[in-house]
Design a protein around this motif. Structure first.
Motif, PDB file in Angstrom:
ATOM      1  N   UNK A  69      12.003   6.037  -5.631  1.00 43.34           N
ATOM      2  CA  UNK A  69      10.835   5.157  -5.570  1.00 43.34           C
ATOM      3  C   UNK A  69      10.196   5.332  -4.201  1.00 43.34           C
ATOM      4  N   UNK A  70       8.913   5.681  -4.191  1.00 45.36           N
ATOM      5  CA  UNK A  70       8.212   5.907  -2.942  1.00 45.36           C
ATOM      6  C   UNK A  70       7.361   4.705  -2.552  1.00 45.36           C
ATOM      7  N   UNK A  71       7.318   4.445  -1.270  1.00 49.25           N
ATOM      8  CA  UNK A  71       6.525   3.352  -0.715  1.00 49.25           C
ATOM      9  C   UNK A  71       5.041   3.593  -0.984  1.00 49.25           C
ATOM     10  N   UNK A  72       4.339   2.563  -1.433  1.00 43.72           N
ATOM     11  CA  UNK A  72       2.901   2.639  -1.687  1.00 43.72           C
ATOM     12  C   UNK A  72       2.192   1.845  -0.595  1.00 43.72           C
ATOM     13  N   UNK A  73       1.681   2.529   0.440  1.00 47.73           N
ATOM     14  CA  UNK A  73       1.068   1.811   1.557  1.00 47.73           C
ATOM     15  C   UNK A  73      -0.243   1.131   1.195  1.00 47.73           C
ATOM     16  N   UNK A  74      -0.838   1.466   0.054  1.00 47.64           N
ATOM     17  CA  UNK A  74      -2.115   0.878  -0.345  1.00 47.64           C
ATOM     18  C   UNK A  74      -1.941  -0.406  -1.149  1.00 47.64           C
ATOM     19  N   UNK A  75      -0.708  -0.776  -1.455  1.00 49.49           N
ATOM     20  CA  UNK A  75      -0.488  -1.957  -2.293  1.00 49.49           C
ATOM     21  C   UNK A  75       0.018  -3.103  -1.458  1.00 49.49           C
ATOM     22  N   UNK A  76      -0.165  -4.285  -1.875  1.00 48.04           N
ATOM     23  CA  UNK A  76      -1.022  -4.697  -2.990  1.00 48.04           C
ATOM     24  C   UNK A  76      -2.472  -4.757  -2.593  1.00 48.04           C
TER      25      UNK A  76
END
Length: 76
Positions: A69-76
């Motif tokens: 699982x990769x970190x989503x820097x654009x969320x939330x």
């Protein structure tokens, strides 16, 4: 799912962000995971708590354990 009604768990590793390297167990390969970290509250407001929310998305290219699982820097 196992024949006895118990759902199988798989190992997953979180990549990037504040939980980088954390290993967890997941059931049914969720597409998104949320990680929360408590924030320090300077002025108490009853029972209210504040937490920072981080989103991790499953890497669909990884089909075997450990799932990724990769970190989503654009969320939330």
């Amino acid at each position: 799912m196992a024949g006895d009604g118990v759902r199988e768990q798989e190992t997953a590793v979180l990549a990037g962000g504040p939980a980088d390297g954390m290993r967890i167990k997941v059931t049914e390969r969720p597409g998104v995971l949320q990680v929360t970290l408590p924030c320090v509250v300077e002025v108490p407001a009853g029972d209210a708590r504040v937490g920072a929310l981080y989103v991790y998305r499953r890497d669909l290219r990884v089909a075997e354990e450990p799932l990724r699982y990769g970190f989503d820097p654009a969320s939330p």
